[in-house]
Design a protein around this motif. Structure first.
Motif, PDB file in Angstrom:
ATOM      1  N   HIS A  72       0.825  -1.205   0.000  1.00  0.00           N
ATOM      2  CA  HIS A  72       0.000   0.000   0.000  1.00  0.00           C
ATOM      3  C   HIS A  72       0.860   1.256   0.000  1.00  0.00           C
ATOM      4  N   LEU A  73       1.945   1.239   0.748  1.00  0.00           N
ATOM      5  CA  LEU A  73       2.839   2.391   0.788  1.00  0.00           C
ATOM      6  C   LEU A  73       3.519   2.599  -0.561  1.00  0.00           C
ATOM      7  N   VAL A  74       3.982   1.524  -1.167  1.00  0.00           N
ATOM      8  CA  VAL A  74       4.602   1.634  -2.487  1.00  0.00           C
ATOM      9  C   VAL A  74       3.595   2.180  -3.504  1.00  0.00           C
ATOM     10  N   GLY A  75       2.363   1.696  -3.445  1.00  0.00           N
ATOM     11  CA  GLY A  75       1.331   2.189  -4.350  1.00  0.00           C
ATOM     12  C   GLY A  75       1.032   3.666  -4.134  1.00  0.00           C
ATOM     13  N   ALA A  76       0.966   4.087  -2.874  1.00  0.00           N
ATOM     14  CA  ALA A  76       0.698   5.495  -2.575  1.00  0.00           C
ATOM     15  C   ALA A  76       1.836   6.379  -3.059  1.00  0.00           C
ATOM     16  N   ALA A  77       3.063   5.905  -2.922  1.00  0.00           N
ATOM     17  CA  ALA A  77       4.216   6.693  -3.371  1.00  0.00           C
ATOM     18  C   ALA A  77       4.218   6.876  -4.879  1.00  0.00           C
ATOM     19  N   MET A  78       3.652   5.918  -5.582  1.00  0.00           N
ATOM     20  CA  MET A  78       3.684   5.949  -7.045  1.00  0.00           C
ATOM     21  C   MET A  78       2.517   6.710  -7.662  1.00  0.00           C
ATOM     22  N   ASP A  79       1.476   7.004  -6.866  1.00  0.00           N
ATOM     23  CA  ASP A  79       0.274   7.571  -7.494  1.00  0.00           C
ATOM     24  C   ASP A  79       0.338   9.079  -7.706  1.00  0.00           C
ATOM     25  N   GLY A  80       1.424   9.708  -7.267  1.00  0.00           N
ATOM     26  CA  GLY A  80       1.636  11.108  -7.580  1.00  0.00           C
ATOM     27  C   GLY A  80       1.053  12.103  -6.619  1.00  0.00           C
ATOM     28  N   ARG A  81       0.286  11.660  -5.628  1.00  0.00           N
ATOM     29  CA  ARG A  81      -0.347  12.613  -4.720  1.00  0.00           C
ATOM     30  C   ARG A  81       0.690  13.373  -3.892  1.00  0.00           C
ATOM     31  N   ARG A  82       1.594  12.645  -3.261  1.00  0.00           N
ATOM     32  CA  ARG A  82       2.708  13.277  -2.547  1.00  0.00           C
ATOM     33  C   ARG A  82       4.047  12.933  -3.169  1.00  0.00           C
ATOM     34  N   GLY A  83       4.075  11.833  -3.921  1.00  0.00           N
ATOM     35  CA  GLY A  83       5.331  11.384  -4.504  1.00  0.00           C
ATOM     36  C   GLY A  83       6.214  10.642  -3.534  1.00  0.00           C
ATOM     37  N   VAL A  84       5.670  10.305  -2.368  1.00  0.00           N
ATOM     38  CA  VAL A  84       6.450   9.627  -1.342  1.00  0.00           C
ATOM     39  C   VAL A  84       5.491   9.031  -0.328  1.00  0.00           C
ATOM     40  N   ALA A  85       5.932   7.991   0.393  1.00  0.00           N
ATOM     41  CA  ALA A  85       5.175   7.419   1.512  1.00  0.00           C
ATOM     42  C   ALA A  85       6.147   7.191   2.658  1.00  0.00           C
ATOM     43  N   ASP A  86       5.607   6.991   3.863  1.00  0.00           N
ATOM     44  CA  ASP A  86       6.467   6.932   5.048  1.00  0.00           C
ATOM     45  C   ASP A  86       6.091   5.788   5.973  1.00  0.00           C
ATOM     46  N   LEU A  87       7.113   5.090   6.442  1.00  0.00           N
ATOM     47  CA  LEU A  87       6.976   4.058   7.475  1.00  0.00           C
ATOM     48  C   LEU A  87       7.878   4.460   8.626  1.00  0.00           C
ATOM     49  N   VAL A  88       7.278   4.755   9.769  1.00  0.00           N
ATOM     50  CA  VAL A  88       8.029   5.238  10.930  1.00  0.00           C
ATOM     51  C   VAL A  88       7.809   4.291  12.103  1.00  0.00           C
ATOM     52  N   THR A  89       8.873   3.987  12.817  1.00  0.00           N
ATOM     53  CA  THR A  89       8.762   3.159  14.016  1.00  0.00           C
ATOM     54  C   THR A  89       9.306   3.934  15.211  1.00  0.00           C
ATOM     55  N   ILE A  90       8.552   3.888  16.308  1.00  0.00           N
ATOM     56  CA  ILE A  90       9.005   4.511  17.554  1.00  0.00           C
ATOM     57  C   ILE A  90       9.871   3.505  18.298  1.00  0.00           C
ATOM     58  N   SER A  91      11.135   3.809  18.400  1.00  0.00           N
ATOM     59  CA  SER A  91      12.081   2.955  19.125  1.00  0.00           C
ATOM     60  C   SER A  91      12.339   3.577  20.489  1.00  0.00           C
ATOM     61  N   SER A  92      13.583   3.669  20.892  1.00  0.00           N
ATOM     62  CA  SER A  92      13.929   4.218  22.201  1.00  0.00           C
ATOM     63  C   SER A  92      15.436   4.432  22.273  1.00  0.00           C
ATOM     64  N   VAL A  93      15.833   5.383  23.090  1.00  0.00           N
ATOM     65  CA  VAL A  93      17.258   5.523  23.413  1.00  0.00           C
ATOM     66  C   VAL A  93      17.797   4.201  23.959  1.00  0.00           C
ATOM     67  N   ALA A  94      16.917   3.411  24.590  1.00  0.00           N
ATOM     68  CA  ALA A  94      17.332   2.116  25.137  1.00  0.00           C
ATOM     69  C   ALA A  94      17.812   1.158  24.057  1.00  0.00           C
ATOM     70  N   GLY A  95      17.458   1.394  22.817  1.00  0.00           N
ATOM     71  CA  GLY A  95      17.962   0.572  21.728  1.00  0.00           C
ATOM     72  C   GLY A  95      19.402   0.879  21.386  1.00  0.00           C
ATOM     73  N   ARG A  96      19.910   1.998  21.897  1.00  0.00           N
ATOM     74  CA  ARG A  96      21.288   2.415  21.655  1.00  0.00           C
ATOM     75  C   ARG A  96      22.163   2.276  22.896  1.00  0.00           C
ATOM     76  N   ILE A  97      21.570   2.538  24.055  1.00  0.00           N
ATOM     77  CA  ILE A  97      22.330   2.551  25.303  1.00  0.00           C
ATOM     78  C   ILE A  97      21.794   1.454  26.209  1.00  0.00           C
ATOM     79  N   VAL A  98      22.619   0.479  26.493  1.00  0.00           N
ATOM     80  CA  VAL A  98      22.197  -0.681  27.287  1.00  0.00           C
ATOM     81  C   VAL A  98      22.459  -0.409  28.763  1.00  0.00           C
ATOM     82  N   ARG A  99      21.457  -0.709  29.573  1.00  0.00           N
ATOM     83  CA  ARG A  99      21.588  -0.571  31.029  1.00  0.00           C
ATOM     84  C   ARG A  99      21.134  -1.869  31.679  1.00  0.00           C
ATOM     85  N   LYS A 100      21.642  -2.143  32.854  1.00  0.00           N
ATOM     86  CA  LYS A 100      21.193  -3.327  33.568  1.00  0.00           C
ATOM     87  C   LYS A 100      19.713  -3.197  33.892  1.00  0.00           C
ATOM     88  N   ASN A 101      19.086  -4.329  34.078  1.00  0.00           N
ATOM     89  CA  ASN A 101      17.652  -4.408  34.397  1.00  0.00           C
ATOM     90  C   ASN A 101      16.758  -3.920  33.255  1.00  0.00           C
TER      91      ASN A 101
END
Length: 255
Positions: A133-162
């Motif tokens: 669906h995103l690829v189709g939306a990007a190709m239909d000319g309305r915006r010329g682009v589509a977006d997939l965003v994921t909310i991660s965390s600083v914890a994915g970069r900096i490891v702490r105990k517990n």
């Protein structure tokens, strides 16, 4: 909500998981204010209806899609539900998540599995289902682009105990996002990762967070709206510009 016909996302459709509260709800409201119709996804139907009511009060369009994304088939099916309600899919934001802090030795494997299911596996399933669906939306000319965003965390970069399993799931999301970005290069689908630091939400309301930011009062933490602004910035760039990663920390957060 004033007239959004000239807004950056006017005529677009977005799907936001984890939209019943906190960061997900703030993102859904922010995208609606930019003109997007929004499919709201989370387990708690009553909470989703509150977010939907807020969007509709401001003149926005939305669909409420209750779903437990830890169930693989439902995670995939909710994308089709969103397209059926809104007609298309231009933006997907994976915001659903779960955290259970604690030492490995005393850890609960069921809690670990829930983190893996929501923080990582649901991202895989929703993203995979959304791609055509995103690829189709990007190709239909309305915006010329589509977006997939994921909310991660600083914890994915900096490891702490517990915080081992949560950090592992967020690190995995970052690796997946970068690989997917490379796969989609040249197809006008941007893949973005937003990595918040300490943020005041329902998920972080309990005790036990002092070791993460010693001496840092909660009023110094980020708010959900801060993360929503980062997502809006990411998805409203011109089609030739991809902001693939944003880390947002409280000014007072050291690690």
């Amino acid at each position: 909500m004033s007239d959004t016909s000239g807004a950056p996302l006017s005529g677009c459709a977005a799907l936001v998981t984890g939209a019943s509260s906190g960061i997900g709800a703030a993102i859904a409201l922010a995208l609606a204010r930019e003109g997007a119709g929004v499919a709201l996804v989370a387990r708690r139907a009553e909470r989703l209806e509150r977010v939907a009511a807020a969007i509709r009060r401001e003149g926005g369009t939305c669909a409420v899609l209750p779903a437990d994304l830890s169930e693989g088939a439902r995670a995939r099916g909710v994308v089709e539900d969103g397209v059926r309600h809104l007609g298309r899919l231009d933006v997907v934001v994976n915001s659903a998540g779960y955290v259970a802090r604690g030492a490995v030795e005393a850890g609960d494997p069921e809690e670990w599995q829930r983190m893996v299911d929501l923080n990582f596996t649901a991202v895989l399933n929703v993203s995979r289902a959304a791609l055509p669906h995103l690829v189709g939306a990007a190709m239909d000319g309305r915006r010329g682009v589509a977006d997939l965003v994921t909310i991660s965390s600083v914890a994915g970069r900096i490891v702490r105990k517990n915080n081992s399993v949560y950090s592992a799931t967020k690190h995995a999301v970052g690796v997946f996002s970068e690989a997917l970005r490379q796969e989609l290069t040249g197809r006008a689908v941007r893949v973005g990762l937003v990595e918040p630091g300490l943020t005041t939400t329902e998920m972080t309301a309990g005790d036990g967070w002092e070791p993460v930011a010693p001496g840092m009062p909660r009023e110094a933490w980020l708010r959900a709206d801060d993360i929503a602004r980062a997502v809006v910035f990411m998805v409203t760039q011109p089609p030739h510009a991809a902001v693939n990663e944003i880390m947002v920390r409280p000014t007072a957060q050291e690690p």
